[in-house]
Design an enzyme around this catalytic site. Sequence first.
Site, PDB file in Angstrom:
ATOM      1  N   LEU A 174       0.825  -1.202   0.000  1.00 11.81           N
ATOM      2  CA  LEU A 174       0.000   0.000   0.000  1.00 11.81           C
ATOM      3  C   LEU A 174       0.856   1.247   0.000  1.00 11.81           C
ATOM      4  O   LEU A 174       0.451   2.303  -0.434  1.00 11.81           O
ATOM      5  CB  LEU A 174      -0.901   0.029   1.231  1.00 11.81           C
ATOM      6  N   GLY A 175       2.074   1.132   0.547  1.00 11.42           N
ATOM      7  CA  GLY A 175       2.915   2.308   0.628  1.00 11.42           C
ATOM      8  C   GLY A 175       4.094   2.020   1.519  1.00 11.42           C
ATOM      9  O   GLY A 175       4.282   0.905   2.001  1.00 11.42           O
ATOM     10  N   VAL A 222       4.017  -1.044   4.093  1.00 10.04           N
ATOM     11  CA  VAL A 222       2.696  -1.461   4.538  1.00 10.04           C
ATOM     12  C   VAL A 222       2.042  -2.286   3.440  1.00 10.04           C
ATOM     13  O   VAL A 222       2.106  -1.926   2.274  1.00 10.04           O
ATOM     14  CB  VAL A 222       1.795  -0.244   4.833  1.00 10.04           C
ATOM     15  N   ASP A 267       5.461  12.147  12.941  1.00  7.62           N
ATOM     16  CA  ASP A 267       5.422  12.065  11.481  1.00  7.62           C
ATOM     17  C   ASP A 267       4.009  12.311  10.959  1.00  7.62           C
ATOM     18  O   ASP A 267       3.502  11.587  10.120  1.00  7.62           O
ATOM     19  CB  ASP A 267       5.944  10.707  11.009  1.00  7.62           C
TER      20      ASP A 267
END
Length: 792
Positions: A481-482, A489, A600
């Site tokens: 997903l990223g 992920v 973050d």
Amino acid sequence: MLGAYSCLLFILGASAANDNITPSQSIRDGETLVSVNGTFELGFFSPGTSAKRYLGIWYKRVSPRTVAWVANRETPLTDQSGLLNVTSKGIVLLDGRDRIFWSSNTSITMKNPVVQLMDSGNLVLTDGNYNSLLWQSFDHPCDTLLPGMKLGRNFKTGMDRHLSSWKSINDPAPGEFSLWIDTHGFPQLVLRKGSVLQYRAGSWNGLGFTGTPPLKENVPLCDYKFVINENEVYYECDAKGPAVSRLWVNQSGLVLRSIWSSQQDVWFLAYYAPLDRCDLYSVCGANARCTTNSSRRCDCLEGFVPKSPNNWSEGCVRERELKCRNGDEFPKYVKLKLPDTSSSWFNASMNLKECSELCSKNCSCTAYANSDVERGGSGCLLWFGDLMDMKEYNDGGQDLYIRIASERGRSVTKKQVGIIIASVLLMAMFIVASLFCIWRKKLKKQGLTKMSHMKEDMELWEFDFASIAKATDNFASYNKLGEGGFGPVYKGTLVEGQEIAVKRLSKGSGQGMEEFKNEVTLIARLQHRNLVKLLGCCIQADESMLIYEYMPNKSLDFFIFDQARATFLDWQKRIHIVGGIARGILYLHQDSRMRIIHRDLKASNVLLDNDMNPKISDFGMARIFGGDEIQTNTHKVVGTYGYMSPEYAAEGLFSVKSDVFSFGVLVLEIVSGKKNWRFSHPDHDHNLLGHAWILWKEKRAMELAGDTLADSHPPTEVLRCIHVGLLCVQHRPEDRPNMSSVVLMLSSDSLLPEPNRPGFFTERSLPEAEFSPSYPQSSTTNEITITELQGR
Ligand SMILES: *[C@@H]1O[C@H](CO)[C@@H](O)[C@H](O)[C@H]1NC(C)=O
Ligand SMILES: *[C@@H]1O[C@H](CO)[C@@H](O)[C@H](O)[C@H]1NC(C)=O
Ligand SMILES: *[C@@H]1O[C@H](CO)[C@@H](O)[C@H](O)[C@H]1NC(C)=O
Ligand SMILES: *[C@@H]1O[C@H](CO)[C@@H](O)[C@H](O)[C@H]1NC(C)=O
Ligand SMILES: *[C@@H]1O[C@H](CO)[C@@H](O)[C@H](O)[C@H]1NC(C)=O
Ligand SMILES: *[C@@H]1O[C@H](CO)[C@@H](O)[C@H](O)[C@H]1NC(C)=O
Ligand SMILES: *[C@@H]1O[C@H](CO)[C@@H](O)[C@H](O)[C@H]1NC(C)=O
Ligand SMILES: *[C@@H]1O[C@H](CO)[C@@H](O)[C@H](O)[C@H]1NC(C)=O
């Protein structure tokens, strides 16, 4: 004058940039008409690899060319001698030898005919004044329904407007599939393959079609209309907002709604249908419903049994004959796609009670429902005979009441009642006990164990590595997903069907396994509607993973930084998202049992659920990686350019106020739809913060909201939001408000202090030399996440 104008254009080699022609003009192959605002263009084209020439209308600003309408679908020209003329008889398409290939076929003879290409994509023929519309292309759709076009039937003129797919990408002639409004019984939208009913989008229930994927409110593409009266029945989408969208039927028989993203130069799909096997017309036969999520797809309705146990497509028949009068009952079914309405009866002004009475009075009535589900439901729909083509949804769908014969022997004695209650109780106990056993077994099978030190009512699972590897297809790249600062992920699907997101933590947190589990348990206790829910963890050798709930709507950056998708987020949604993020951070900073500094915060770490509620992800990472409380000088600088506060980027100092800074950046990005990092402006070198600050100082802050939000926003709310954003990004941490003040400021009308100069006013003030960017973000290249060990 007109002649001179055309002549000049001819000399320049340009096409006639007119939007209309009159009898003295014509359009040759190579010339085009362009609608007034440049949205659509009409001219000659060859589809795909074909050499044949067709007259069509396409989107002027969309590339590759997307054709919305074709005149001579079945009668192409074989050379480039095509000529479009308008005569007293209407519009004609001729070739070099004056042979007619297509015409608008108008019966009236006109004095001053004018053909004009409208900005809606409609080609209209009028006689001199614009009130007398004699012909329009919108009445003759091809495969595309544009906003403003009607799909359906006019009983007065007999016109039945429908869509038909192209034969192939090289041939726009009508193909196999067509989309119609069937006006038998209660009108419904149907897709046919040839003349065979293939898929039923179903009847209109006030909000949508009963058999199409639920249209999310957050897609304000259209004001949908479904009109039923004695003159006509039609469906129409009136364009809403600037999004360019179309409904069309492709060559494999899919009905698609596509939206143009001008930033990414692609059409993306808002939805399509049919979606799954259950959408095939009557796949389970009569009196049965199809379910997508169980292994057995077909189920008889209550009171019905399979006609043939081996062949579901023969459907179901009644277990007991109907008795009519008072011997029947109407159990309620929920979340259904209503059955085929082609032989149903309806009355829009009845209520459900009247409807129920009418149905129970007439023995041949087999089911009833509200015809409209808006505002609690209204109208009456009755079915007679077999019920066809029902589907059960997990989400959405409608209520339906189905007639069955009640069981014999209704009257029972008190003693019998006692016995019945006793046996029911016993049975219930037995069922609960067996379910519990099955449940335990199932958990074991899925490789789940409850973590031993789990306390209270918290559900946290330790997943075994094999089941996670299986769920993610061995961490296949297509499931990725990223990637954030802490590791990649993946999307996964557990054996039982639940979707999860798996974060594979980068190695080297320096934690032991017990410490890690303790930490995860602590983090899992953090529960807030604006935080992504942690489901559990998985530990394999020296690798640790966190398992989260999966969010289907991706992250905030996916929406706010994309011109087309940004239109889904009107001002109300944006302010709702800003408020949600603020409350989530407040919870992390002070309302939970521990203090968590996120470190973050950024648009890609804010995920969106089905209802576009924001959920902060990656919180607790700071803890898992050994961060301390309050302010500390960290070994590891984790963050993203554009969101880092000056003191954090320069000295590795983080505190709640560095999160406040990131939140401020996020607020300004949400309002402006622009990224802070690598923001550019023709007049200055500042980043988004600098730009916002300049506009604020010059009292032009409203300009920051730009056109994206069009007219949907009340100026005072927007200004307040920008004001709060600027307070949060002030250079000195002690000037920035804490999150509880931020939440208060956002929700009240209190006077706010004037903001001071923001930190990282310009891009150049970033001490880049101190960092070495490691890997880029998954979807965007202008954001860089850095993770680096700093020497002490
Ligand atoms: C088409 O229009 C042009 C003028 O633009 C005219 O010269 C020509 O004769 C017309 N052709 C027909 C068949 O009407
Ligand atoms: C063309 O654009 C202008 C300015 O954007 C707008 O006011 C006008 O309504 C548009 N016209 C049409 C026909 O869409
Ligand atoms: C033109 O219209 C007439 C009557 O409405 C119809 O019979 C004829 O087939 C039409 N011609 C074309 C080419 O569509
Ligand atoms: C029709 O659309 C679906 C979904 O986008 C796509 O998978 C399919 O390939 C398309 N069919 C054709 C013939 O392009
Ligand atoms: C389908 O799944 C949903 C949610 O997972 C569940 O609530 C529903 O009962 C399931 N339906 C069937 C028929 O198994
Ligand atoms: C199942 O029933 C349908 C409809 O009656 C029939 O067309 C089909 O051949 C049957 N299939 C089998 C495997 O018997
Ligand atoms: C529809 O229902 C209303 C209210 O019960 C009734 O007045 C009306 O006559 C009905 N219309 C038809 C066509 O049955
Ligand atoms: C029941 O409904 C059917 C279908 O509308 C109708 O033909 C029939 O006359 C009705 N019967 C009674 C008793 O109202």
